[in-house]
Design a protein around this motif. Structure first.
Motif: not given
Length: 532
Positions: A448-476
């Motif tokens: 809501e008030k994070l002015t420099h942010s992006k929110h991605f929704i992984a359609p096939y992921a459960t709990h913990g997106v970075a551990g089961q998708s390319c989310g880890n690449d996005l973190v890096a």
């Protein structure tokens, strides 16, 4: 007939996941009816006033699941900083050193979930997930006070007869009082605010000028608090499986119900699952209603010992097993077959899932209680209580929480605790469409008030997106660039679902062009919300 191959398949995949309030049922951890995947207007100390009571020591160490040599250490802090001559506790940390340390003044602090999980015990998972970040920056793990090696608040578990125990008969208040009597600590000092000061003390001791944060589940609450109170120490933040400050974790009950609906729709949308299990939701309700009348007792082979044992399947064990299985893609794939078999009177597959998930979270239940009772229970409204009573899972969870907190004297945080975080720190938010604990609309609320942010929704992921998708690449990418501007989440559209088990020996084949079902959520699964 015992379905050994199915059980062996389940047990071979046993893993521990850092996540929100993942305690399953009272059978293994008496407190576990309290929610699983958790501030006040405190006056925080300046950097020079952090209450380190003794110098820390760092030495070579080995961590579970890893064959490298790392650096471990501890700092001694006052349990209650207001008591200058009071008890001291050790806060333990571990450093996974950068492969090529081109940024010696930086580290990524990975914060575990729970509340109540040890970051150090989850080192192997963090190491895999953050391997690209670690190429140039240290990964810092801190056992939050009350967890792991940092004066853990845990209690003896008398439930040795796990399979045959009737969890419906447990007196939660009495068990909580017994636990409290076993703990030699001032439990009022084990909330998130107190732990945050420890995190900052470790950073200062180690000499890191700046931190990148990665928080998963309850760890996202700690990361947001860091953003609020020590923004000058942070470069980037990733919130994975987001718990917004505005949300009491008591609301996880409705998230679980959503997770079940997503599961039913997921099965309907895949032809093989629909053909094999056309009445999956009805079969779940059939078993649930049967167990609501009376538990079911069967002679089974214990999946861990292979000994002939009594298995008393209660409503709590059944719903708890299904709930916990939804956290993990490989175990989620077993749910339709297990429910179908239970509806036919074969409870061995449910036994396999229950045994697999009953003690896979490593929750320090005393710390869990201190956090939830101090930061969440007082936020329950009458409407939340009414909504919770509409389902067994959420109603049972709320009842267990309220009884636990009756006996756990933790002062409530002020209303300021739940205010949204206002920050321009580059922040990446990751939500899993299939998440049964922290749904995508929680991520949207936190943004809501994070002015420099992006929110991605992984359609096939459960709990913990970075551990089961390319989310880890996005973190890096976030850590390397220090901005969310050029981050594109298209890679999250890759179908990483596990095929449903059609029986004990066969899984369905997923079509290459298969797409997620049309699920009612507050944000489309294939879009990102940007604030730059």
């Amino acid at each position: 007939m015992i379905n050994r191959k199915f059980v062996n398949t389940v047990l071979a995949k046993r893993i521990k996941r850092p996540g929100l309030c993942q305690s399953v049922t009272l059978t293994r951890k008496w407190f576990a009816v309290a929610i699983a995947i958790l501030l006040a207007n405190y006056s925080y100390a300046d950097a020079a006033e952090v209450n380190i009571a003794a110098p820390a020591k760092t030495s070579a160490c080995y961590l579970d699941g890893l064959d490298e040599q790392f650096q471990c250490g501890k700092i001694s802090v006052l349990e209650n900083p207001k008591l200058t001559d009071g008890k001291k506790i050790d806060i333990h940390f571990a450093i996974l050193p950068a492969i090529k340390n081109t940024h010696p003044g930086e580290a990524l602090l990975a914060i575990a979930g729970g509340p109540g999980q040890s970051a150090i015990e989850n080192a192997a998972g963090f190491n895999r997930m953050l391997s690209k970040v670690r190429q140039q920056r240290d990964i810092l793990l801190i056992d939050q006070r009350g967890t792991g090696q940092s004066n853990i608040l845990s209690c003896d578990d008398d439930t040795t007869a796990l399979l045959s125990m009737n969890d419906d008969d447990i007196d939660v208040i009495a068990m909580t009082e017994k636990c409290l009597a076993q703990i030699d600590a001032d439990i009022t000092q084990y909330g998130s605010n107190s732990a945050l000061k420890d995190f900052e003390a470790v950073r200062q001791f180690l000499g890191y000028q700046k931190l990148h944060l990665y928080g998963i589940s309850y760890g996202t609450r700690m990361a947001q608090l860091y953003m609020r109170h020590y923004p000058e120490a942070l470069l980037t933040v990733t919130l994975d499986g987001v718990v917004p400050m505005q949300q009491s974790v008591v609301a996880i009950g409705s998230s679980i119900e959503r997770g079940l609906n997503v599961l039913w729709r997921d099965c309907i949308s895949t032809p093989a699952c629909q053909q094999q299990f056309p009445d999956l939701a009805d079969e779940f309700n059939k078993v649930d209603l049967q167990l609501a009348t009376a538990p079911i007792s069967q002679q089974v082979r214990d999946p861990l010992t292979d000994e002939l044992s009594e298995f008393l399947l209660t409503r709590g064990k059944f719903s708890g097993a299904i709930r916990m299985a939804m956290y993990m893609p490989n175990i989620r794939a077993l749910i339709p077959h297990a429910i179908h078999q239970a509806a036919q009177g074969n409870y061995q597959p449910i036994l396999g899932i229950y045994t697999l998930t009953a003690d896979s979270t490593g929750i320090a239940i005393g710390m869990h209680a201190s956090v939830v009772c101090g930061e969440d229970i007082h936020r329950i409204t009458e409407q939340m209580r009414k909504d919770a009573k509409e389902s067994y899972i959420s109603g049972n969870m709320l009842d267990g929480l309220e009884k636990t907190c009756q006996a756990w004297p933790m002062p409530s945080e002020s209303e300021n605790f739940s205010e949204p975080i206002h920050s321009d720190i580059p922040t990446l938010l990751l939500s899993g469409e299939l998440d049964p604990a922290t749904p995508p609309n929680w991520g949207a609320l936190a943004q809501e008030k994070l002015t420099h942010s992006k929110h991605f929704i992984a359609p096939y992921a459960t709990h913990g997106v970075a551990g089961q998708s390319c989310g880890n690449d996005l973190v890096a990418q976030l850590v390397e660039q220090g901005s969310v501007k050029d981050i594109n989440g298209e890679c999250l559209q890759k179908d990483v679902r596990r095929s449903f088990y059609l029986n004990a020996n066969t899984v369905e084949a997923l079509p290459v062009a298969d797409t997620p079902s049309d699920i009612d959520t507050t944000a489309p699964a294939n879009t990102a919300a940007d604030k730059e």
